[in-house]
Write a protein that holds these residues in place. Sequence first.
Motif, short mmCIF file in Angstrom:
data_model
loop_
_atom_site.label_atom_id
_atom_site.label_comp_id
_atom_site.label_asym_id
_atom_site.label_seq_id
_atom_site.Cartn_x
_atom_site.Cartn_y
_atom_site.Cartn_z
N SER A 2 0.84 -1.19 0.00
CA SER A 2 0.00 0.00 0.00
C SER A 2 0.87 1.24 0.00
N VAL A 3 0.47 2.21 -0.80
CA VAL A 3 1.20 3.49 -0.84
C VAL A 3 1.11 4.18 0.51
N ARG A 4 0.08 3.85 1.31
CA ARG A 4 -0.06 4.48 2.63
C ARG A 4 1.17 4.24 3.51
N ASN A 5 1.87 3.16 3.24
CA ASN A 5 3.04 2.84 4.05
C ASN A 5 4.29 3.61 3.62
N ALA A 6 4.20 4.33 2.53
CA ALA A 6 5.34 5.12 2.06
C ALA A 6 5.61 6.25 3.04
N THR A 7 6.87 6.61 3.19
CA THR A 7 7.25 7.71 4.08
C THR A 7 7.45 8.99 3.28
N PHE A 8 7.40 10.11 4.00
CA PHE A 8 7.66 11.39 3.35
C PHE A 8 9.08 11.41 2.78
N ARG A 9 10.00 10.78 3.48
CA ARG A 9 11.38 10.73 3.02
C ARG A 9 11.47 10.03 1.67
N GLN A 10 10.76 8.90 1.55
CA GLN A 10 10.76 8.17 0.28
C GLN A 10 10.15 9.01 -0.84
N LEU A 11 9.08 9.74 -0.53
CA LEU A 11 8.46 10.59 -1.55
C LEU A 11 9.39 11.72 -1.96
N ARG A 12 10.11 12.30 -0.99
CA ARG A 12 11.05 13.37 -1.33
C ARG A 12 12.15 12.85 -2.25
N VAL A 13 12.68 11.68 -1.92
CA VAL A 13 13.73 11.09 -2.75
C VAL A 13 13.19 10.79 -4.14
N PHE A 14 11.98 10.24 -4.20
CA PHE A 14 11.36 9.91 -5.49
C PHE A 14 11.19 11.16 -6.36
N VAL A 15 10.69 12.24 -5.77
CA VAL A 15 10.47 13.49 -6.53
C VAL A 15 11.80 14.05 -7.02
N GLU A 16 12.84 13.93 -6.21
CA GLU A 16 14.14 14.47 -6.61
C GLU A 16 14.75 13.65 -7.76
N VAL A 17 14.62 12.32 -7.69
CA VAL A 17 15.11 11.49 -8.79
C VAL A 17 14.33 11.80 -10.06
N ALA A 18 13.01 11.98 -9.92
CA ALA A 18 12.17 12.30 -11.09
C ALA A 18 12.54 13.66 -11.68
N ARG A 19 12.94 14.61 -10.82
CA ARG A 19 13.31 15.93 -11.31
C ARG A 19 14.59 15.87 -12.14
N LEU A 69 2.31 8.62 -9.96
CA LEU A 69 2.67 8.84 -8.56
C LEU A 69 3.31 10.20 -8.36
N LEU A 70 4.07 10.68 -9.35
CA LEU A 70 4.76 11.96 -9.23
C LEU A 70 3.78 13.10 -9.01
N VAL A 71 2.65 13.06 -9.71
CA VAL A 71 1.62 14.10 -9.55
C VAL A 71 1.17 14.18 -8.09
N TYR A 72 0.87 13.02 -7.50
CA TYR A 72 0.35 13.00 -6.13
C TYR A 72 1.44 13.21 -5.10
N ALA A 73 2.66 12.73 -5.39
CA ALA A 73 3.76 12.95 -4.46
C ALA A 73 4.05 14.44 -4.31
N ARG A 74 4.02 15.16 -5.43
CA ARG A 74 4.25 16.61 -5.37
C ARG A 74 3.17 17.30 -4.55
N LYS A 75 1.91 16.86 -4.72
CA LYS A 75 0.81 17.46 -3.95
C LYS A 75 0.99 17.20 -2.47
N VAL A 76 1.37 15.97 -2.12
CA VAL A 76 1.57 15.62 -0.71
C VAL A 76 2.68 16.46 -0.10
N LEU A 77 3.81 16.57 -0.79
CA LEU A 77 4.95 17.32 -0.25
C LEU A 77 4.65 18.81 -0.19
N ALA A 78 3.91 19.33 -1.17
CA ALA A 78 3.54 20.75 -1.14
C ALA A 78 2.61 21.03 0.04
#
Length: 315
Positions: A2-19, A69-78
């Motif tokens: 489940s994506v619910r188990n993802a951490t903010f740290r993982q999302l930050r890393v993911f967004v940075e790699v995607a950037r 996922l990138l669309v929603y990860a950015r929204k979560v971090l913002a």
Amino acid sequence: MSVRNATFRQLRVFVEVARHLSFARAAESLHLTPPAVTMQIKELEGHVGLPLFERQGRRVALTTAGEYLLVYARKVLATLKDAEDVAARLQRLETGTLTIGMLGTAQYFLPALLAEFTREHPGLDVRLVLGNREQLVQMLRNADVDIAVMGRPPSELNVRAEPFGAHPHVFVAPTDHPLLRIGHPTVQSLLPYGFIVREHGSGTRALFQAFFERHHEEPRIAMVLASNEAIKQAVMAGLGLGLLSLHTLQLELEHGLIARLDVEGTPIVRAWHVVHTLAKLLSPAAEAFRYFVLERGEGFLAERYGALLPLPSSP
């Protein structure tokens, strides 16, 4: 899974790699090791149950799942950043990270202005992110920056854009160019010569095109370069004429390395703006920077560049 188990740290890393589309560059930006970045992405992919990146050697690309996922990860971090900003407002503290986007042209004065700001606000961790106008608009849209310093504000976003200083642009030539023998060259007298211009998406390129369109003329493009420094070097080498911000030319003009053409209808004077999206609640740090620029910016620019040329209003 489940994506619910993802951490903010993982999302930050993911967004940075995607950037960056690079594990190594993301690691450098986040002050992590590449293996640590790889581990965070693998854990996130485990939560999602799908691969987020396609890897072919050193090349990295987002999968379809990664793009969604990138669309929603950015929204979560913002949203998380907004929550942090609200908390800072409640505490009335000017601490934390302030990310400022700036045009390449602004790098000639903004760091010095920022040095004054940080002396007055020593608790801040300030980051500068460089981009052309098109890239800055995207950064504002994605909430990658808290505030931006740019010329023409974006009409495609709902923003507050406040002018803080004059931004003159002038035509430049090599110091032995024949047009320098003419007191005030006309626009038509420029046409036999080739121009070295910035890339599409640059505010300077848009201003160049608008100037000639206003005079119903078609200039000849000799070369396209992606930085003001490259254009200056090419002009000084005799490869063509250029249109550049006066704020990029201080050293070259003062040392006689490049010549300003006093073309009729120039300087083309626009304004510098401090910009942020209305959807984003400014942190106390960003608000303090905004007030600082609005209060000090005009005087700083006048003191630094005012002696280079008079600034009549453009027609």
